[in-house]
Design a protein around this motif. Sequence first.
Motif, PDB file in Angstrom:
ATOM      1  N   PHE A 258      54.540  32.605  49.965  1.00 22.74           N
ATOM      2  CA  PHE A 258      54.296  33.303  51.218  1.00 22.74           C
ATOM      3  C   PHE A 258      55.352  32.918  52.258  1.00 22.74           C
ATOM      4  CE2 PHE A 258      49.960  32.685  49.335  1.00 22.74           C
ATOM      5  CZ  PHE A 258      49.871  33.975  48.826  1.00 22.74           C
TER       6      PHE A 258
ATOM      7  N   GLU B 195      53.408  44.689  57.180  1.00 22.68           N
ATOM      8  CA  GLU B 195      52.133  45.286  56.817  1.00 22.68           C
ATOM      9  C   GLU B 195      51.820  46.397  57.811  1.00 22.68           C
ATOM     10  OE1 GLU B 195      52.118  42.553  53.840  1.00 22.68           O
ATOM     11  OE2 GLU B 195      50.982  44.386  54.078  1.00 22.68           O
TER      12      GLU B 195
ATOM     13  N   THR C 156      47.583  39.121  44.439  1.00 18.57           N
ATOM     14  CA  THR C 156      48.949  38.790  44.821  1.00 18.57           C
ATOM     15  C   THR C 156      49.527  37.967  43.686  1.00 18.57           C
ATOM     16  OG1 THR C 156      48.174  36.819  45.999  1.00 18.57           O
ATOM     17  CG2 THR C 156      48.599  38.775  47.326  1.00 18.57           C
ATOM     18  N   CYS C 157      50.725  38.282  43.297  1.00 21.26           N
ATOM     19  CA  CYS C 157      51.353  37.572  42.186  1.00 21.26           C
ATOM     20  C   CYS C 157      52.864  37.729  42.308  1.00 21.26           C
ATOM     21  CB  CYS C 157      50.863  38.138  40.846  1.00 21.26           C
ATOM     22  SG  CYS C 157      51.118  37.020  39.442  1.00 21.26           S
ATOM     23  N   ARG C 158      53.583  36.655  42.036  1.00 19.01           N
ATOM     24  CA  ARG C 158      55.040  36.671  42.089  1.00 19.01           C
ATOM     25  C   ARG C 158      55.599  35.893  40.909  1.00 19.01           C
ATOM     26  NH1 ARG C 158      53.720  37.063  47.460  1.00 19.01           N
ATOM     27  NH2 ARG C 158      55.177  38.151  48.840  1.00 19.01           N
TER      28      ARG C 158
ATOM     29  N   SER D 198      44.899  36.375  49.573  1.00 18.44           N
ATOM     30  CA  SER D 198      45.168  35.735  48.284  1.00 18.44           C
ATOM     31  C   SER D 198      44.049  34.792  47.868  1.00 18.44           C
ATOM     32  CB  SER D 198      46.486  34.957  48.356  1.00 18.44           C
ATOM     33  OG  SER D 198      46.362  33.862  49.246  1.00 18.44           O
TER      34      SER D 198
ATOM     35  N   GLU E 106      49.110  38.324  53.883  1.00 21.87           N
ATOM     36  CA  GLU E 106      49.109  37.992  52.452  1.00 21.87           C
ATOM     37  C   GLU E 106      48.268  36.769  52.116  1.00 21.87           C
ATOM     38  OE1 GLU E 106      52.445  39.172  49.478  1.00 21.87           O
ATOM     39  OE2 GLU E 106      53.314  38.004  51.098  1.00 21.87           O
TER      40      GLU E 106
ATOM     41  N   LYS F  53      51.890  43.067  45.405  1.00 19.99           N
ATOM     42  CA  LYS F  53      51.343  42.934  46.752  1.00 19.99           C
ATOM     43  C   LYS F  53      49.829  43.164  46.715  1.00 19.99           C
ATOM     44  CE  LYS F  53      54.001  43.055  49.964  1.00 19.99           C
ATOM     45  NZ  LYS F  53      54.671  42.015  50.766  1.00 19.99           N
ATOM     46  N   HIS F  54      49.148  42.643  47.755  1.00 24.75           N
ATOM     47  CA  HIS F  54      47.687  42.779  47.778  1.00 24.75           C
ATOM     48  C   HIS F  54      47.238  44.194  48.096  1.00 24.75           C
ATOM     49  CE1 HIS F  54      48.431  42.599  52.042  1.00 24.75           C
ATOM     50  NE2 HIS F  54      48.878  41.372  51.946  1.00 24.75           N
TER      51      HIS F  54
END
Length: 455
Positions: free
Chosen positions: A408, A79, A211-213, A90, A86, A236-237
């Motif tokens: 994370f 970052e 945030t999402c994966r 979140s 993160e 990403k945020h």
Amino acid sequence: DLKSEMNKTRKLPLKKDTRASDSSQEDAIDQWARRRKQFKDSKKCSSTGGSSINSTITEGSLNSEDARSVDLGLYSENEDRGFYTENFHSASWVFRGDDVSPDNSPRCLSKRPRPVAIRERTVKIAKGTGSYPWGFRIQFSKPILVTEVDTNSAAEEAGLQVGDILIAVNGTDVTSMPHSEAANLARKGPDILTMIVGSDISRYPNTPRPTCRGYLHKRTQSAILKGWRKRWFVLKHNGYLQYYKHKKDEGKCRPLEVTKLEGAEIGVDTSLGKPFVFKCIPQAGSRIFYFCATSNQEMKRWLEAMDKAVHPIHQNHVWVDVTLHNTTLPPLAIKNPECLGLLHQLDRSKDVWIQHYCILKDGCLYFYATLRSTPAQGGLYLQGYIVSEQSLGSKRSVIELKPPSEEFKTFYLCAENVNENKRWITALKASINKWLPLHQAIQDFMNRPLEETRM
């Protein structure tokens, strides 16, 4: 004589080779210098600044999987300033300070005084007309709080916010002054009211960022191969969507592509005759991305997260500003640290341990190169992490920082000896316990005895 002649003949080509090697070495040095200059230029261009969460990726450094272009720009998994944030962004987190008793509610839901971290700033307000010439109101309390800021007033324009604490008025400290005296001090002063105010990090929870994966099928735009490809996507945020070929590539390889979602157009798409398809049209460029999820629930999860990225929140939480300020200080200048000393952090990509001088304060672990280093190299936001002692490889005693979700990163730290590890583990647990998820804070507040509830 024969030996001398032979030596001469041997030396001649050696001199030539030496000159050739010297010239090739100079070329290599020049090439390396050019690469370093390109690296620095790209770093300057890609630095976003102002936000603690923004990535160092810019649109100019993005590469396309379909175009197979080479990315010469700077890419970093870290970052801004090396902070990993993160998990903090979140979810909504509430700071309850040093009072971690379950019988008491967090400060944002209670008026009980307790030590907190304050961000100080100077506000200058031009005096207007009417009954309320500056356009704000303060509360009868210690410390004195701003309870209301009029819309379109001089106070609002100057950046005064509800919940700000009055520290000084026109150069006079008012932290221990009665409310009436502070008000008279402002009225008798000049037409430009100068105040030092502070924001309490525990008064309001932070606002989650997207945030999402997960795996999605992406429709390829290649002229040679057309169809759908399964890829590991990461939102990403900071509002950038990136994807990899496999889940295991995240954090180890460059993403195949990075797309900025701010201002983009997203929505469900039925034109392709395929279920659970949604599209994304970035603000920059004319390309349309088509994604396919495995279920309607999965599609909704992505659309909700992407919608937050399309309309981002640019204002930092107060605590983020406090930590950024602390990074500019020498290690021993951070007030009231909970723990300090040498720690080794495991770099899992290289399987090496890197030594840092660390400062722990209010749920943030700051990393410095040495005791005399300024500023901090970076740090870790610890909200929600679980601390435990583990064995790892040849090391029998390692501090494991495990996140509440597998999406994370897990961190491994090691002190100089077992006793130091235990000291750090105790301090880390206490520092993390200063923060609560918002839903738990609300539940704790509702479970209080009725006579303590104020309406």
